[in-house]
Motif scaffolding. Structure first.
Motif, PDB file in Angstrom:
ATOM      1  N   SER A  69     -17.584  15.988  21.421  1.00 42.97           N
ATOM      2  CA  SER A  69     -17.443  17.048  20.422  1.00 42.97           C
ATOM      3  C   SER A  69     -18.103  18.349  20.849  1.00 42.97           C
ATOM      4  CB  SER A  69     -18.045  16.592  19.085  1.00 42.97           C
ATOM      5  OG  SER A  69     -17.327  15.511  18.540  1.00 42.97           O
ATOM      6  N   ALA A  70     -19.181  18.257  21.613  1.00 40.26           N
ATOM      7  CA  ALA A  70     -19.972  19.455  21.931  1.00 40.26           C
ATOM      8  C   ALA A  70     -19.589  20.119  23.241  1.00 40.26           C
ATOM      9  CB  ALA A  70     -21.457  19.087  21.970  1.00 40.26           C
ATOM     10  N   SER A  71     -18.956  19.376  24.141  1.00 40.08           N
ATOM     11  CA  SER A  71     -18.738  19.897  25.492  1.00 40.08           C
ATOM     12  C   SER A  71     -17.835  21.127  25.534  1.00 40.08           C
ATOM     13  CB  SER A  71     -18.161  18.803  26.399  1.00 40.08           C
ATOM     14  OG  SER A  71     -16.941  18.310  25.881  1.00 40.08           O
ATOM     15  N   ASP A  72     -16.941  21.268  24.572  1.00 39.58           N
ATOM     16  CA  ASP A  72     -16.027  22.407  24.570  1.00 39.58           C
ATOM     17  C   ASP A  72     -16.508  23.564  23.702  1.00 39.58           C
ATOM     18  OD1 ASP A  72     -14.243  21.126  26.279  1.00 39.58           O
ATOM     19  OD2 ASP A  72     -13.146  20.197  24.621  1.00 39.58           O
ATOM     20  N   SER A  73     -17.659  23.420  23.061  1.00 43.70           N
ATOM     21  CA  SER A  73     -18.155  24.486  22.191  1.00 43.70           C
ATOM     22  C   SER A  73     -18.599  25.688  23.025  1.00 43.70           C
ATOM     23  CB  SER A  73     -19.329  23.976  21.352  1.00 43.70           C
ATOM     24  OG  SER A  73     -19.883  25.033  20.576  1.00 43.70           O
ATOM     25  N   THR A  74     -18.326  26.873  22.528  1.00 41.75           N
ATOM     26  CA  THR A  74     -18.795  28.083  23.203  1.00 41.75           C
ATOM     27  C   THR A  74     -20.154  28.522  22.678  1.00 41.75           C
ATOM     28  OG1 THR A  74     -17.663  29.535  21.632  1.00 41.75           O
ATOM     29  CG2 THR A  74     -16.445  28.880  23.604  1.00 41.75           C
ATOM     30  N   MET A  75     -20.677  27.799  21.694  1.00 44.26           N
ATOM     31  CA  MET A  75     -21.996  28.090  21.148  1.00 44.26           C
ATOM     32  C   MET A  75     -22.980  27.015  21.597  1.00 44.26           C
ATOM     33  SD  MET A  75     -21.309  30.858  19.743  1.00 44.26           S
ATOM     34  CE  MET A  75     -22.964  31.157  19.113  1.00 44.26           C
ATOM     35  N   PRO A  76     -24.277  27.313  21.625  1.00 48.18           N
ATOM     36  CA  PRO A  76     -25.267  26.319  22.044  1.00 48.18           C
ATOM     37  C   PRO A  76     -25.362  25.166  21.042  1.00 48.18           C
ATOM     38  CG  PRO A  76     -26.218  28.531  22.007  1.00 48.18           C
ATOM     39  CD  PRO A  76     -24.898  28.614  21.321  1.00 48.18           C
ATOM     40  N   VAL A  77     -25.277  23.952  21.541  1.00 44.13           N
ATOM     41  CA  VAL A  77     -25.369  22.743  20.725  1.00 44.13           C
ATOM     42  C   VAL A  77     -26.369  21.800  21.392  1.00 44.13           C
ATOM     43  CG1 VAL A  77     -24.110  20.843  19.656  1.00 44.13           C
ATOM     44  CG2 VAL A  77     -22.940  23.001  20.108  1.00 44.13           C
ATOM     45  N   SER A  78     -27.240  21.186  20.608  1.00 45.65           N
ATOM     46  CA  SER A  78     -28.262  20.310  21.170  1.00 45.65           C
ATOM     47  C   SER A  78     -28.334  19.023  20.357  1.00 45.65           C
ATOM     48  CB  SER A  78     -29.633  21.022  21.133  1.00 45.65           C
ATOM     49  OG  SER A  78     -30.557  20.433  22.016  1.00 45.65           O
ATOM     50  N   LEU A  79     -28.619  17.901  21.032  1.00 44.22           N
ATOM     51  CA  LEU A  79     -28.715  16.592  20.375  1.00 44.22           C
ATOM     52  C   LEU A  79     -30.177  16.182  20.273  1.00 44.22           C
ATOM     53  CD1 LEU A  79     -27.278  14.087  19.213  1.00 44.22           C
ATOM     54  CD2 LEU A  79     -27.192  13.171  21.551  1.00 44.22           C
ATOM     55  N   HIS A  80     -30.609  15.874  19.053  1.00 43.00           N
ATOM     56  CA  HIS A  80     -32.031  15.638  18.779  1.00 43.00           C
ATOM     57  C   HIS A  80     -32.213  14.325  18.017  1.00 43.00           C
ATOM     58  CE1 HIS A  80     -36.208  16.813  17.858  1.00 43.00           C
ATOM     59  NE2 HIS A  80     -35.975  16.435  16.607  1.00 43.00           N
ATOM     60  N   LEU A  81     -33.197  13.557  18.410  1.00 47.89           N
ATOM     61  CA  LEU A  81     -33.585  12.343  17.674  1.00 47.89           C
ATOM     62  C   LEU A  81     -34.632  12.724  16.638  1.00 47.89           C
ATOM     63  CD1 LEU A  81     -33.596   9.221  17.282  1.00 47.89           C
ATOM     64  CD2 LEU A  81     -35.412   9.146  19.019  1.00 47.89           C
ATOM     65  N   ASP A  82     -34.325  12.508  15.369  1.00 42.94           N
ATOM     66  CA  ASP A  82     -35.255  12.849  14.296  1.00 42.94           C
ATOM     67  C   ASP A  82     -36.284  11.730  14.135  1.00 42.94           C
ATOM     68  OD1 ASP A  82     -36.219  14.538  12.347  1.00 42.94           O
ATOM     69  OD2 ASP A  82     -34.816  13.883  10.800  1.00 42.94           O
ATOM     70  N   HIS A  83     -37.274  11.974  13.298  1.00 42.70           N
ATOM     71  CA  HIS A  83     -38.404  11.077  13.027  1.00 42.70           C
ATOM     72  C   HIS A  83     -38.304   9.690  13.669  1.00 42.70           C
ATOM     73  CE1 HIS A  83     -40.337  13.682  10.076  1.00 42.70           C
ATOM     74  NE2 HIS A  83     -39.127  13.969   9.654  1.00 42.70           N
ATOM     75  N   CYS A  84     -39.012   9.499  14.744  1.00 44.23           N
ATOM     76  CA  CYS A  84     -38.967   8.194  15.412  1.00 44.23           C
ATOM     77  C   CYS A  84     -40.378   7.763  15.823  1.00 44.23           C
ATOM     78  CB  CYS A  84     -38.060   8.235  16.630  1.00 44.23           C
ATOM     79  SG  CYS A  84     -37.953   6.629  17.462  1.00 44.23           S
ATOM     80  N   PRO A  85     -40.918   6.724  15.189  1.00 45.17           N
ATOM     81  CA  PRO A  85     -42.226   6.202  15.575  1.00 45.17           C
ATOM     82  C   PRO A  85     -42.158   5.117  16.648  1.00 45.17           C
ATOM     83  CG  PRO A  85     -41.529   5.166  13.540  1.00 45.17           C
ATOM     84  CD  PRO A  85     -40.426   6.117  13.938  1.00 45.17           C
ATOM     85  N   TYR A  86     -40.948   4.785  17.082  1.00 43.47           N
ATOM     86  CA  TYR A  86     -40.758   3.643  17.978  1.00 43.47           C
ATOM     87  C   TYR A  86     -40.545   4.112  19.415  1.00 43.47           C
ATOM     88  CZ  TYR A  86     -39.688   1.848  13.333  1.00 43.47           C
ATOM     89  OH  TYR A  86     -39.723   1.555  11.993  1.00 43.47           O
ATOM     90  N   ARG A  87     -41.478   3.766  20.282  1.00 44.05           N
ATOM     91  CA  ARG A  87     -41.422   4.233  21.662  1.00 44.05           C
ATOM     92  C   ARG A  87     -40.167   3.727  22.387  1.00 44.05           C
ATOM     93  NH1 ARG A  87     -46.482   5.687  23.909  1.00 44.05           N
ATOM     94  NH2 ARG A  87     -45.310   6.010  25.836  1.00 44.05           N
TER      95      ARG A  87
END
Length: 284
Positions: A69-87
């Motif tokens: 979904s993001a590879s063709d975007s002309t705008m900056p897109v980033s993938l982030h893992l939210d609240h994670c206490p598990y290493r």
């Protein structure tokens, strides 16, 4: 521009005085619609995934959905893992292509939290991944992570020391914000955001954004909250749009019409928040 590291989104936001929408998605529809809507708004966007979503869909599959979904975007897109206490989940996401992770160390004593966060930063940075830090906790439970109890809030000096020691790339302070729906209008410590940003120059992340006012958003963004998290508002839109369509079309057996209605409502939710954070327009 397409897929970019988190600092490539937050740095320009700090300079431009706007906030980047960090949206917690939970399926392919919300993921694709968020990226497509950000594209039409000429805005960057952080696609966030909870631990619950990673476990439900699988890290590799979820990363593949994002990349397509993001590879063709002309705008900056980033993938982030939210609240994670598990290493182990942190490592799994780093390995499978997340651009950044939030290691939630708020369940640990400060010394242990600092040590483990530094370890996560070392692992992440070695793989080109960035880290958001959290040691105070944000009140409220989101996707099974967190607590309804009042968070521990440390002195500014201790937080500055944590940021400088661990070298996190972003920090989530406790400022009276909370996950979920606010039961009463919150009193937010904007000055604390301003002080921490002034001393560290590290972008701050605003959690518990659903339900805040335009004035609160603008004040917090100007204080240093370059990353603004939205989760509950999207979930409520997704569920209510299903109810709305099915209530109006009780005899309908057209799944594509239902999906089109839901996508439209999700897109409107994304658009409203991008505009609310002054993130729309070709500023990047």
């Amino acid at each position: 521009m397409s897929i970019r590291p988190l600092p490539d989104l937050l740095g320009p936001a700090i300079e431009g005085g706007y906030g980047v929408l960090a949206l917690n998605v939970f399926d392919d529809l919300t993921l694709r619609t968020a990226i497509e809507t950000a594209e039409t708004q000429r805005a960057p966007i952080v696609i966030q995934t909870s631990v619950k979503t990673v476990r439900a869909l699988g890290a590799r599959k979820l990363a593949g959905m994002f990349a397509r979904s993001a590879s063709d975007s002309t705008m900056p897109v980033s993938l982030h893992l939210d609240h994670c206490p598990y290493r182990e989940v942190i490592t799994e996401c780093i390995t499978n292509g997340w651009n950044s992770v939030l290691f939630d160390a708020s369940h640990l004593k400060l010394n242990e939290a600092t040590q483990q966060t530094a370890e996560v930063v070392a692992e992440a940075h070695a793989n080109g991944v960035h880290v958001e830090g959290e040691v105070e906790g944000i009140q409220g439970v989101e996707d099974g992570i967190g607590s309804d109890g009042a968070p521990t809030v440390y002195s500014d000096d201790k937080i500055v020391d944590f940021i400088e020691t661990t070298q996190v790339d972003c920090f989530a302070p406790a400022i009276g914000n909370a996950h979920g729906l606010y039961k009463a209008a919150p009193t937010l410590d904007v000055d604390r955001v301003r002080r921490l940003f002034a001393r560290t120059k590290v972008p701050m992340a605003l959690h518990g954004g659903s339900g805040l006012t335009m004035a609160q958003f603008h004040e917090l963004i100007s204080a240093g909250c370059a990353k603004v998290n939205i989760s509950t508002a999207l979930k409520r839109t997704f569920v209510s749009s299903h109810r709305e369509y099915l209530g109006d079309h009780t005899d309908s057996a057209e799944p594509l019409a239902l999906i089109a209605h839901v996508r439209g409502q999700v897109a409107e939710c994304v658009r409203e928040h991008i505009e609310l954070f002054a993130g729309a327009g070709d500023l990047r």
